[in-house]
Design a protein around this motif. Structure first.
Motif, PDB file in Angstrom:
ATOM      1  N   LYS A   1      -8.974   0.696  -5.943  1.00  0.00           N
ATOM      2  CA  LYS A   1     -10.091   1.526  -5.497  1.00  0.00           C
ATOM      3  C   LYS A   1     -11.176   0.623  -4.936  1.00  0.00           C
ATOM      4  CE  LYS A   1     -10.221   3.538  -9.514  1.00  0.00           C
ATOM      5  NZ  LYS A   1     -10.826   4.207 -10.638  1.00  0.00           N
ATOM      6  N   HIS A   2     -11.861   1.135  -3.938  1.00  0.00           N
ATOM      7  CA  HIS A   2     -12.985   0.398  -3.359  1.00  0.00           C
ATOM      8  C   HIS A   2     -13.972   0.032  -4.472  1.00  0.00           C
ATOM      9  CE1 HIS A   2     -16.924   0.031  -1.352  1.00  0.00           C
ATOM     10  NE2 HIS A   2     -16.196  -0.608  -0.450  1.00  0.00           N
TER      11      HIS A   2
ATOM     12  N   VAL B   1      -3.071 -13.436  -1.711  1.00  0.00           N
ATOM     13  CA  VAL B   1      -3.145 -12.199  -2.495  1.00  0.00           C
ATOM     14  C   VAL B   1      -3.357 -11.066  -1.505  1.00  0.00           C
ATOM     15  CG1 VAL B   1      -3.990 -13.287  -4.603  1.00  0.00           C
ATOM     16  CG2 VAL B   1      -5.637 -12.444  -2.931  1.00  0.00           C
ATOM     17  N   TRP B   2      -2.826  -9.897  -1.845  1.00  0.00           N
ATOM     18  CA  TRP B   2      -3.063  -8.745  -0.980  1.00  0.00           C
ATOM     19  C   TRP B   2      -3.152  -7.487  -1.801  1.00  0.00           C
ATOM     20  CZ3 TRP B   2       1.620 -11.336  -0.824  1.00  0.00           C
ATOM     21  CH2 TRP B   2       2.772 -10.612  -1.113  1.00  0.00           C
ATOM     22  N   ALA B   3      -3.716  -6.470  -1.155  1.00  0.00           N
ATOM     23  CA  ALA B   3      -3.912  -5.169  -1.816  1.00  0.00           C
ATOM     24  C   ALA B   3      -4.091  -4.096  -0.755  1.00  0.00           C
ATOM     25  CB  ALA B   3      -5.131  -5.215  -2.730  1.00  0.00           C
ATOM     26  N   SER B   4      -3.875  -2.876  -1.183  1.00  0.00           N
ATOM     27  CA  SER B   4      -4.170  -1.710  -0.347  1.00  0.00           C
ATOM     28  C   SER B   4      -5.352  -1.020  -1.015  1.00  0.00           C
ATOM     29  CB  SER B   4      -2.955  -0.787  -0.292  1.00  0.00           C
ATOM     30  OG  SER B   4      -3.253   0.331   0.505  1.00  0.00           O
ATOM     31  N   ILE B   5      -6.469  -0.962  -0.319  1.00  0.00           N
ATOM     32  CA  ILE B   5      -7.710  -0.467  -0.909  1.00  0.00           C
ATOM     33  C   ILE B   5      -8.002   0.934  -0.387  1.00  0.00           C
ATOM     34  CG2 ILE B   5     -10.163  -0.942  -1.242  1.00  0.00           C
ATOM     35  CD1 ILE B   5      -9.357  -3.911  -0.570  1.00  0.00           C
TER      36      ILE B   5
ATOM     37  N   GLY C   1     -16.627  -3.444   0.023  1.00  0.00           N
ATOM     38  CA  GLY C   1     -16.785  -3.637   1.461  1.00  0.00           C
ATOM     39  C   GLY C   1     -15.474  -3.677   2.234  1.00  0.00           C
ATOM     40  N   TRP C   2     -14.354  -3.493   1.560  1.00  0.00           N
ATOM     41  CA  TRP C   2     -13.056  -3.570   2.210  1.00  0.00           C
ATOM     42  C   TRP C   2     -12.277  -2.269   2.017  1.00  0.00           C
ATOM     43  CZ3 TRP C   2     -12.396  -7.673   5.214  1.00  0.00           C
ATOM     44  CH2 TRP C   2     -13.156  -8.811   4.940  1.00  0.00           C
ATOM     45  N   THR C   3     -11.520  -1.872   3.034  1.00  0.00           N
ATOM     46  CA  THR C   3     -10.623  -0.728   2.930  1.00  0.00           C
ATOM     47  C   THR C   3      -9.318  -1.073   3.631  1.00  0.00           C
ATOM     48  OG1 THR C   3     -11.487   0.269   4.959  1.00  0.00           O
ATOM     49  CG2 THR C   3     -12.475   1.003   2.880  1.00  0.00           C
ATOM     50  N   GLY C   4      -8.273  -0.295   3.301  1.00  0.00           N
ATOM     51  CA  GLY C   4      -6.974  -0.520   3.934  1.00  0.00           C
ATOM     52  C   GLY C   4      -6.267  -1.733   3.348  1.00  0.00           C
TER      53      GLY C   4
END
Length: 131
Positions: free
Chosen positions: A46-47, A126-130, A102-105
């Protein structure tokens, strides 16, 4: 040839036998870090979430290694790492922290671990889907 001159020549010749010259291109005197994983997927976040992952690293060399710095590309990532030397065969952790504010997607972040080992630069992702 005089006996004294001959003896000096024998000492010089045999005194150098078996001495190993160090080449500036060898890896002598360096440890070698090996990260057990180089990437980590945080999955869906989550954001505003702040998450971290600990990357295990082992010194597979014969000499201690010091992590000198960890470089990160933006203010959204940070890292915690040991400041003391990593002895041969010891395992330690480098924790990468990601602040999703401040990040999405889909986001992919890189950190570079700088050490005085035979490799010197170790790249972690590292990566994520936000949402």
């Amino acid at each position: 040839m005089k006996a004294g001159t001959f003896l000096l020549l024998v000492i010089l010749v045999f005194g150098c036998v078996g001495k190993k010259q160090k080449s500036s291109t060898t890896l002598e005197g360096k440890g070698r870090l090996r990260f057990l994983e180089l990437t980590y997927n945080f999955g869906e976040l989550k954001h505003g979430d702040i998450v971290g992952h600990r990357f295990a690293v082992i010194n597979e060399g014969a000499y201690p290694v010091v992590i000198q710095n960890v470089e990160h590309g933006c203010g959204c990532t940070d890292a915690m790492f040991p400041k003391e030397p990593i002895e041969p065969k010891d395992t330690v952790f480098v924790e990468v922290i990601f602040d999703t504010k401040g990040w999405t997607g889909r986001q992919v972040k890189q950190v570079v671990v700088m050490a005085n080992d035979s490799i010197q630069k170790h790249e972690l992702l590292v990566w994520a889907s936000i949402k």
